[in-house]
Write a protein that holds these residues in place. Sequence first.
Motif, PDB file in Angstrom:
ATOM      1  N   ARG A 140       0.744  -1.265   0.041  1.00 41.22           N
ATOM      2  CA  ARG A 140      -0.131  -0.017   0.022  1.00 41.22           C
ATOM      3  C   ARG A 140       0.818   1.428   0.027  1.00 41.22           C
ATOM      4  NH1 ARG A 140      -3.998  -0.893   4.460  1.00 41.22           N
ATOM      5  NH2 ARG A 140      -5.155  -1.945   2.571  1.00 41.22           N
ATOM      6  N   ASP A 141       2.165   0.962   0.761  1.00 34.63           N
ATOM      7  CA  ASP A 141       2.693   2.476   0.829  1.00 34.63           C
ATOM      8  C   ASP A 141       3.983   2.755   0.009  1.00 34.63           C
ATOM      9  OD1 ASP A 141       1.139   2.954   2.935  1.00 34.63           O
ATOM     10  OD2 ASP A 141       2.422   1.970   4.547  1.00 34.63           O
ATOM     11  N   LYS A 142       4.710   1.585  -0.388  1.00 37.36           N
ATOM     12  CA  LYS A 142       5.889   1.679  -1.255  1.00 37.36           C
ATOM     13  C   LYS A 142       5.708   2.008  -2.668  1.00 37.36           C
ATOM     14  CE  LYS A 142       8.914   0.511   2.298  1.00 37.36           C
ATOM     15  NZ  LYS A 142      10.118   1.272   2.451  1.00 37.36           N
ATOM     16  N   THR A 143       6.420   2.093  -3.464  1.00 38.71           N
ATOM     17  CA  THR A 143       6.575   2.533  -4.810  1.00 38.71           C
ATOM     18  C   THR A 143       5.837   0.987  -5.618  1.00 38.71           C
ATOM     19  OG1 THR A 143       8.573   1.552  -5.424  1.00 38.71           O
ATOM     20  CG2 THR A 143       8.519   3.943  -4.934  1.00 38.71           C
ATOM     21  N   LEU A 144       5.297   1.540  -6.865  1.00 43.71           N
ATOM     22  CA  LEU A 144       4.714   0.461  -7.642  1.00 43.71           C
ATOM     23  C   LEU A 144       5.995  -0.687  -7.928  1.00 43.71           C
ATOM     24  CD1 LEU A 144       2.184   1.913 -10.065  1.00 43.71           C
ATOM     25  CD2 LEU A 144       1.842   1.117  -7.712  1.00 43.71           C
ATOM     26  N   LEU A 145       7.058  -0.291  -8.270  1.00 44.59           N
ATOM     27  CA  LEU A 145       8.097  -0.890  -8.458  1.00 44.59           C
ATOM     28  C   LEU A 145       8.430  -1.821  -7.405  1.00 44.59           C
ATOM     29  CD1 LEU A 145      10.614  -2.055 -10.170  1.00 44.59           C
ATOM     30  CD2 LEU A 145      11.890  -0.119  -9.271  1.00 44.59           C
ATOM     31  N   GLU A 146       8.473  -1.427  -6.015  1.00 43.14           N
ATOM     32  CA  GLU A 146       8.540  -2.419  -4.871  1.00 43.14           C
ATOM     33  C   GLU A 146       7.551  -3.348  -4.617  1.00 43.14           C
ATOM     34  OE1 GLU A 146       9.475   1.284  -2.581  1.00 43.14           O
ATOM     35  OE2 GLU A 146      11.357   0.371  -1.652  1.00 43.14           O
ATOM     36  N   ALA A 147       6.395  -2.957  -4.882  1.00 45.67           N
ATOM     37  CA  ALA A 147       5.341  -3.742  -4.739  1.00 45.67           C
ATOM     38  C   ALA A 147       5.449  -4.705  -5.400  1.00 45.67           C
ATOM     39  CB  ALA A 147       3.995  -3.075  -4.831  1.00 45.67           C
ATOM     40  N   VAL A 148       5.470  -4.582  -6.985  1.00 46.43           N
ATOM     41  CA  VAL A 148       5.670  -5.929  -7.985  1.00 46.43           C
ATOM     42  C   VAL A 148       6.995  -6.608  -7.738  1.00 46.43           C
ATOM     43  CG1 VAL A 148       5.899  -6.465 -10.278  1.00 46.43           C
ATOM     44  CG2 VAL A 148       4.578  -4.420  -9.732  1.00 46.43           C
ATOM     45  N   ALA A 149       7.971  -5.948  -7.238  1.00 50.06           N
ATOM     46  CA  ALA A 149       9.293  -6.796  -6.792  1.00 50.06           C
ATOM     47  C   ALA A 149       9.038  -7.869  -5.875  1.00 50.06           C
ATOM     48  CB  ALA A 149      10.383  -5.925  -6.589  1.00 50.06           C
ATOM     49  N   ALA A 150       8.206  -7.313  -4.669  1.00 48.71           N
ATOM     50  CA  ALA A 150       7.948  -8.169  -3.641  1.00 48.71           C
ATOM     51  C   ALA A 150       6.961  -9.414  -4.079  1.00 48.71           C
ATOM     52  CB  ALA A 150       7.361  -7.184  -2.501  1.00 48.71           C
ATOM     53  N   SER A 151       6.318  -9.259  -4.965  1.00 53.71           N
ATOM     54  CA  SER A 151       5.623 -10.494  -5.520  1.00 53.71           C
ATOM     55  C   SER A 151       6.470 -11.454  -6.014  1.00 53.71           C
ATOM     56  CB  SER A 151       4.238  -9.985  -6.347  1.00 53.71           C
ATOM     57  OG  SER A 151       4.984  -9.719  -7.765  1.00 53.71           O
ATOM     58  N   LEU A 152       7.857 -11.188  -6.414  1.00 58.23           N
ATOM     59  CA  LEU A 152       8.447 -12.198  -7.197  1.00 58.23           C
ATOM     60  C   LEU A 152       9.108 -13.382  -6.311  1.00 58.23           C
ATOM     61  CD1 LEU A 152      10.668  -9.771  -9.644  1.00 58.23           C
ATOM     62  CD2 LEU A 152       8.447 -10.792 -10.057  1.00 58.23           C
ATOM     63  N   VAL A 164       9.252  -5.877 -13.671  1.00 55.56           N
ATOM     64  CA  VAL A 164      10.346  -5.498 -12.924  1.00 55.56           C
ATOM     65  C   VAL A 164      11.554  -5.028 -13.618  1.00 55.56           C
ATOM     66  CG1 VAL A 164      11.851  -5.927 -10.861  1.00 55.56           C
ATOM     67  CG2 VAL A 164       9.445  -6.171 -10.762  1.00 55.56           C
ATOM     68  N   LEU A 165      12.076  -6.040 -14.498  1.00 53.51           N
ATOM     69  CA  LEU A 165      13.085  -5.749 -15.427  1.00 53.51           C
ATOM     70  C   LEU A 165      13.134  -4.399 -16.179  1.00 53.51           C
ATOM     71  CD1 LEU A 165      13.889  -9.296 -16.267  1.00 53.51           C
ATOM     72  CD2 LEU A 165      15.031  -8.149 -14.397  1.00 53.51           C
ATOM     73  N   ASP A 166      11.748  -4.239 -16.862  1.00 52.74           N
ATOM     74  CA  ASP A 166      11.432  -3.008 -17.630  1.00 52.74           C
ATOM     75  C   ASP A 166      11.744  -1.759 -16.659  1.00 52.74           C
ATOM     76  OD1 ASP A 166      11.027  -4.723 -19.585  1.00 52.74           O
ATOM     77  OD2 ASP A 166       8.991  -4.482 -19.701  1.00 52.74           O
ATOM     78  N   HIS A 167      11.056  -1.839 -15.625  1.00 50.54           N
ATOM     79  CA  HIS A 167      11.060  -0.457 -14.741  1.00 50.54           C
ATOM     80  C   HIS A 167      12.152  -0.153 -13.891  1.00 50.54           C
ATOM     81  CE1 HIS A 167       6.947  -1.081 -16.470  1.00 50.54           C
ATOM     82  NE2 HIS A 167       6.841   0.506 -16.174  1.00 50.54           N
ATOM     83  N   ALA A 168      13.130  -1.326 -13.432  1.00 52.44           N
ATOM     84  CA  ALA A 168      14.206  -0.930 -12.616  1.00 52.44           C
ATOM     85  C   ALA A 168      15.371  -0.629 -13.606  1.00 52.44           C
ATOM     86  CB  ALA A 168      14.515  -2.283 -11.580  1.00 52.44           C
ATOM     87  N   ASP A 169      15.204   0.632 -14.164  1.00 49.59           N
ATOM     88  CA  ASP A 169      16.490   0.864 -15.104  1.00 49.59           C
ATOM     89  C   ASP A 169      17.262   1.974 -14.488  1.00 49.59           C
ATOM     90  OD1 ASP A 169      14.527   3.112 -14.597  1.00 49.59           O
ATOM     91  OD2 ASP A 169      13.938   3.265 -16.706  1.00 49.59           O
ATOM     92  N   THR A 170      17.443   1.904 -13.303  1.00 50.19           N
ATOM     93  CA  THR A 170      18.543   2.641 -12.662  1.00 50.19           C
ATOM     94  C   THR A 170      19.139   1.846 -11.554  1.00 50.19           C
ATOM     95  OG1 THR A 170      17.483   3.964 -11.016  1.00 50.19           O
ATOM     96  CG2 THR A 170      17.463   5.145 -13.171  1.00 50.19           C
ATOM     97  N   ALA A 171      20.348   2.144 -11.125  1.00 52.01           N
ATOM     98  CA  ALA A 171      20.832   1.255 -10.014  1.00 52.01           C
ATOM     99  C   ALA A 171      20.194   1.518  -8.987  1.00 52.01           C
ATOM    100  CB  ALA A 171      22.607   1.543 -10.127  1.00 52.01           C
ATOM    101  N   GLU A 172      19.780   2.577  -8.532  1.00 52.62           N
ATOM    102  CA  GLU A 172      18.959   2.810  -7.520  1.00 52.62           C
ATOM    103  C   GLU A 172      17.571   2.180  -7.220  1.00 52.62           C
ATOM    104  OE1 GLU A 172      17.231   7.019  -5.135  1.00 52.62           O
ATOM    105  OE2 GLU A 172      17.313   6.834  -7.356  1.00 52.62           O
ATOM    106  N   LYS A 173      17.205   2.108  -8.571  1.00 55.05           N
ATOM    107  CA  LYS A 173      15.810   1.450  -8.686  1.00 55.05           C
ATOM    108  C   LYS A 173      16.043  -0.342  -8.438  1.00 55.05           C
ATOM    109  CE  LYS A 173      13.470   4.678 -11.668  1.00 55.05           C
ATOM    110  NZ  LYS A 173      13.111   4.771 -12.966  1.00 55.05           N
ATOM    111  N   GLN A 174      17.122  -0.818  -9.147  1.00 58.29           N
ATOM    112  CA  GLN A 174      17.494  -1.988  -8.716  1.00 58.29           C
ATOM    113  C   GLN A 174      17.814  -2.462  -7.474  1.00 58.29           C
ATOM    114  OE1 GLN A 174      20.650  -2.640 -11.607  1.00 58.29           O
ATOM    115  NE2 GLN A 174      19.496  -2.905 -13.310  1.00 58.29           N
ATOM    116  N   GLU A 175      18.334  -1.661  -6.735  1.00 58.40           N
ATOM    117  CA  GLU A 175      18.584  -1.713  -5.227  1.00 58.40           C
ATOM    118  C   GLU A 175      17.122  -1.919  -4.741  1.00 58.40           C
ATOM    119  OE1 GLU A 175      21.495  -2.341  -3.919  1.00 58.40           O
ATOM    120  OE2 GLU A 175      20.752  -2.577  -2.135  1.00 58.40           O
TER     121      GLU A 175
END
Lengths: 250, 250
Positions: free
Chosen positions: A130-142, A191-202
């Motif tokens: 509910r609180d984190k970025t969409l990227l983190e939410a999708v990554a958590a589902s992995l 996630v692979l499409d949207h984590a397009d910087t080192a920071e987002k990958q982290e």
Amino acid sequence: MTATREEFEARLRQIGAERYHDLHPFHHRLHGGGCTPDEVRAWVINRYYYQHSIPMKDAAFMSRVEDPALRRAWRSRIEDHDGTDTNEGGIRRWLRLAAAVGLDPDYVASCQGVMPATRFAVDAYVRFVRDKTLLEAVAASLTELFAPKIHANRIEGLLRNYAFADDAALSYFRNRLNEAPKDVAFGLAWVLDHADTAEKQEMAARALMFKTDVLWSQLDALWGAYVEPARIPPGAWRPGEGLAPGAEAA
Amino acid sequence: MTATREEFEARLRQIGAERYHDLHPFHHRLHGGGCTPDEVRAWVINRYYYQHSIPMKDAAFMSRVEDPALRRAWRSRIEDHDGTDTNEGGIRRWLRLAAAVGLDPDYVASCQGVMPATRFAVDAYVRFVRDKTLLEAVAASLTELFAPKIHANRIEGLLRNYAFADDAALSYFRNRLNEAPKDVAFGLAWVLDHADTAEKQEMAARALMFKTDVLWSQLDALWGAYVEPARIPPGAWRPGEGLAPGAEAA
């Protein structure tokens, strides 16, 4: 430095190899036939709380998605768990597992005997999404990347080691073997499409680690409470409670 | 004192009779043929933001519902708007209305030209549903009680008064005539069942009033910005922007 797509996918898979809950001793005990009937029941009761919260997590995600196409792609996850006119859904299938291990499905569905530690871990996941970025939410589902193996192990291990285990009781896991791959293919590509910087990958990698923590800590709580010497917390299920009519205390 | 079920339903309906946005002058202007083409376009652009947020609102509701049966009953609302394999869904139908009035559907879908006042009102509704009690969230949805009349008026008034209006352009409203009644019957029964004290009836009534405010203030903002003398706020759509290829500025 930003990892390549392949390097980053390998990093995510490595998180599973090191932290997924198939490495937890409770998993080995369960699938190896070492669990007592009451340990299996405790697992079914507590894991139900996770199952029943997953569609809330997915709805929380959808409540933050502005793109109708992404919402449409995500919606089938809720259908898979809550059911449709033609699919009873994962939650009802889990309650059949509950009946198979001698529990009253209504008792399990009430979530009455769930341990606080289970609630805290699962609720933390819903809040995270509910609180984190969409990227983190999708990554958590992995963690679904790692689920087919555990489900296949589970079917095999439970069938071999427990009298209650039959096709009806284990239909939850068989269905997840079919459903999870489509979800995880979508989620991984996103996630692979949207984590397009080192920071987002982290961020994405840490989100996946958080999720492995959510799963791991549920098994830690089960072990601490129900595996001898049992230290069942106040208010949580005690062997003999919530049995199906006619079922015997173990 | 707790009202009877019938008294309380009458109270809710009275809120619609006094506060629903079919009483707003913009509604009369629109349906009576008094709107300029650009006023119609401004309405389509801003109302799109409401349409596209409604499934987020419904997902926010579902994210808080622990009962799988209630989630299942609610889910069709998201399907009605976002679409399914066999139903294009209300959002795509709204974009056909956008094309019919000479707007570029991609521009409308981008939400670029939406007025801040529209966003504030609509976002307040999504947050309301995320934060308030389930009873208040369901009660807020009961403006659907009053919607069939406004949709029927709209179809008739737009067909009579505007060249763009045909069956394809107005399919959104025709579909809502079929979809809304099932939702509102469920929602009304749920509110009447659950508002079983005077305090809860008061909460539910206020939630419904809040929702009429959300709708009303959207038309206020449209009137203030686009009806002569126009006072279009910075960044919001200006006539001539976002036109479909080949469409003429009015």
